[in-house]
Write an enzyme that holds these catalytic residues in place. Sequence first.
Site, PDB file in Angstrom:
ATOM      1  N   GLY A   1       3.009  -8.611   2.231  1.00 40.49           N
ATOM      2  CA  GLY A   1       2.267  -8.334   0.657  1.00 40.49           C
ATOM      3  C   GLY A   1       2.383  -9.738  -0.270  1.00 40.49           C
ATOM      4  O   GLY A   1       2.268 -10.050  -1.539  1.00 40.49           O
TER       5      GLY A   1
ATOM      6  N   ASP B   1       7.434  -3.910   6.323  1.00 44.21           N
ATOM      7  CA  ASP B   1       6.268  -4.372   7.467  1.00 44.21           C
ATOM      8  C   ASP B   1       7.578  -4.279   8.563  1.00 44.21           C
ATOM      9  O   ASP B   1       6.434  -3.620   9.624  1.00 44.21           O
ATOM     10  CB  ASP B   1       6.563  -6.064   7.178  1.00 44.21           C
ATOM     11  CG  ASP B   1       5.410  -6.546   6.534  1.00 44.21           C
ATOM     12  OD1 ASP B   1       4.436  -5.955   6.122  1.00 44.21           O
ATOM     13  OD2 ASP B   1       6.037  -7.184   5.224  1.00 44.21           O
TER      14      ASP B   1
ATOM     15  N   LYS C   1       6.615   1.333  11.918  1.00 44.41           N
ATOM     16  CA  LYS C   1       7.183   0.017  11.251  1.00 44.41           C
ATOM     17  C   LYS C   1       8.512   0.250  11.829  1.00 44.41           C
ATOM     18  O   LYS C   1       9.231  -0.384  11.457  1.00 44.41           O
ATOM     19  CB  LYS C   1       6.997   0.132   9.765  1.00 44.41           C
ATOM     20  CG  LYS C   1       5.096   0.313   8.896  1.00 44.41           C
ATOM     21  CD  LYS C   1       5.409  -1.461   8.338  1.00 44.41           C
ATOM     22  CE  LYS C   1       3.937  -0.977   8.215  1.00 44.41           C
ATOM     23  NZ  LYS C   1       3.954  -1.199   6.513  1.00 44.41           N
TER      24      LYS C   1
ATOM     25  N   SER D   1       0.844  -0.961   0.070  1.00 42.36           N
ATOM     26  CA  SER D   1       0.469   0.343  -0.216  1.00 42.36           C
ATOM     27  C   SER D   1       1.190   0.917  -0.004  1.00 42.36           C
ATOM     28  O   SER D   1       0.229   2.192  -0.945  1.00 42.36           O
ATOM     29  CB  SER D   1      -0.832   0.136   1.352  1.00 42.36           C
ATOM     30  OG  SER D   1       0.005   0.139   2.078  1.00 42.36           O
ATOM     31  N   THR D   2       2.048   1.295   0.553  1.00 42.69           N
ATOM     32  CA  THR D   2       2.986   2.271   0.304  1.00 42.69           C
ATOM     33  C   THR D   2       3.839   2.659  -0.544  1.00 42.69           C
ATOM     34  O   THR D   2       3.678   3.592  -1.522  1.00 42.69           O
ATOM     35  CB  THR D   2       3.851   2.404   1.774  1.00 42.69           C
ATOM     36  OG1 THR D   2       3.180   1.703   2.653  1.00 42.69           O
ATOM     37  CG2 THR D   2       4.512   3.908   2.070  1.00 42.69           C
TER      38      THR D   2
ATOM     39  N   GLU E   1      11.249  -8.567  -5.118  1.00 45.84           N
ATOM     40  CA  GLU E   1      11.406  -7.141  -4.057  1.00 45.84           C
ATOM     41  C   GLU E   1      12.780  -7.571  -3.714  1.00 45.84           C
ATOM     42  O   GLU E   1      13.639  -6.611  -4.596  1.00 45.84           O
ATOM     43  CB  GLU E   1      10.588  -7.475  -2.840  1.00 45.84           C
ATOM     44  CG  GLU E   1       9.432  -6.879  -3.580  1.00 45.84           C
ATOM     45  CD  GLU E   1       8.395  -6.649  -2.527  1.00 45.84           C
ATOM     46  OE1 GLU E   1       7.332  -5.976  -1.523  1.00 45.84           O
ATOM     47  OE2 GLU E   1       8.506  -6.727  -0.651  1.00 45.84           O
TER      48      GLU E   1
ATOM     49  N   ASP F   1      10.697   0.665  -2.274  1.00 41.72           N
ATOM     50  CA  ASP F   1       9.528   0.020  -1.182  1.00 41.72           C
ATOM     51  C   ASP F   1       9.204  -0.222  -0.493  1.00 41.72           C
ATOM     52  O   ASP F   1      10.249   1.211   0.650  1.00 41.72           O
ATOM     53  CB  ASP F   1      10.527  -1.501  -1.202  1.00 41.72           C
ATOM     54  CG  ASP F   1       9.726  -2.962  -2.042  1.00 41.72           C
ATOM     55  OD1 ASP F   1       8.474  -2.204  -1.808  1.00 41.72           O
ATOM     56  OD2 ASP F   1      10.288  -3.727  -2.235  1.00 41.72           O
TER      57      ASP F   1
ATOM     58  N   LYS G   1      10.465  -7.897   5.087  1.00 40.97           N
ATOM     59  CA  LYS G   1       9.260  -7.502   4.017  1.00 40.97           C
ATOM     60  C   LYS G   1       8.717  -8.751   4.029  1.00 40.97           C
ATOM     61  O   LYS G   1       9.052 -10.017   4.177  1.00 40.97           O
ATOM     62  CB  LYS G   1      10.238  -6.927   3.066  1.00 40.97           C
ATOM     63  CG  LYS G   1      10.503  -5.709   3.318  1.00 40.97           C
ATOM     64  CD  LYS G   1      11.252  -4.919   2.091  1.00 40.97           C
ATOM     65  CE  LYS G   1      10.570  -5.074   0.457  1.00 40.97           C
ATOM     66  NZ  LYS G   1       9.522  -4.533   0.754  1.00 40.97           N
ATOM     67  N   GLY G   2       7.561  -8.617   2.566  1.00 43.10           N
ATOM     68  CA  GLY G   2       7.416  -9.662   2.552  1.00 43.10           C
ATOM     69  C   GLY G   2       5.360 -10.382   2.991  1.00 43.10           C
ATOM     70  O   GLY G   2       5.040 -11.421   2.258  1.00 43.10           O
TER      71      GLY G   2
HETATM   72  C1  5RP Z   1       5.475  -6.390  -0.127  1.00 42.37           C
HETATM   73  C2  5RP Z   1       6.173  -5.507   1.252  1.00 42.37           C
HETATM   74  C3  5RP Z   1       5.610  -4.392   1.420  1.00 42.37           C
HETATM   75  O1  5RP Z   1       6.224  -3.678   0.853  1.00 42.37           O
HETATM   76  C4  5RP Z   1       5.510  -4.555   2.657  1.00 42.37           C
HETATM   77  O2  5RP Z   1       4.209  -5.683   2.861  1.00 42.37           O
HETATM   78  C5  5RP Z   1       5.043  -3.199   3.384  1.00 42.37           C
HETATM   79  O3  5RP Z   1       3.645  -2.790   2.856  1.00 42.37           O
HETATM   80  P1  5RP Z   1       2.409  -2.081   3.407  1.00 42.37           P
HETATM   81  O4  5RP Z   1       3.089  -0.210   2.893  1.00 42.37           O
HETATM   82  O5  5RP Z   1       1.368  -2.345   2.349  1.00 42.37           O
HETATM   83  O6  5RP Z   1       2.319  -1.517   4.500  1.00 42.37           O
HETATM   84  O7  5RP Z   1       6.738  -6.367   1.388  1.00 42.37           O
HETATM   85  O8  5RP Z   1       5.957  -8.075  -0.562  1.00 42.37           O
END
Ligand code: 5RP
Length: 225
Positions: free
Chosen positions: A99, A86, A123, A30-31, A105, A83, A96-97
């Site tokens: 998503g 989490d 975060k 989302s970010t 990534e 990028d 990360k991960g």
């Molecule tokens: C996807 C990721 C995202 O960058 C991580 O999950 C952060 O997501 P968000 O910006 O929605 O909090 O690693 O694999």
Amino acid sequence: MTEDEQKQAAAAKAVTYIKDGMVVGLGTGSTAAKMVDLVGEKVAAGLKITGIPTSEATATQARNLGIPIVGLDKVSIIDLTIDGTDEVDPQGRLIKGGGGAHLREKIVASLSDKMIVIAETKKKVDQLGAFKLPVEVVQFVAPALKPRLEALGCTPELRLTKDGTPFVTDEGNYIYDCDFGKIDDAESLALTLSTMPGVVEHGLFIGFADTVIIGTDNGIEVIEI
Ligand code: 5RP
């Protein structure tokens, strides 16, 4: 600022690092999606870049915004990747991960001259591990890997979609979300997971982040690692 505004502010600062002619890794989540929207606006206003998406979702978003994208078969050096994350600790180590895109990534980050991480303030952590560590595994070996992951001291949960079927990554693999609790030795855990046959990639990103941009209640914080 709300969390959404914090993400937006971090994304807005990060895109100021993008210059004409760059090859730019486009993150997932989302970010990162807010950042991709802003890149789309800049491209519409005349910025010339080549985007490298880190997931099918980001590729679709970039295409819809008219951002030129290519795959890693066309480009081997990336100037800058932006990028989300989490978790990020004071050494710039990441989990990360969330998503499910951490395989691509990490590959894109590894080929990048610079990685900028963008996130809202929650975060930022003192120690990694409150967020369950995503571990991507080859489908057929997932059941056999579960006890091996448990033996490392975690509780692995197979990631499921809303309808209860296993979540499948862009590369066709499963993910175990592994609750290790606080991770005392991230380097050693990363190495152990990386050398485990059947594990495709894990969400520990160590030595990748160059700059971390955090949206906070009082504006943005830029941390050089
Ligand atoms: C996807 C990721 C995202 O960058 C991580 O999950 C952060 O997501 P968000 O910006 O929605 O909090 O690693 O694999």
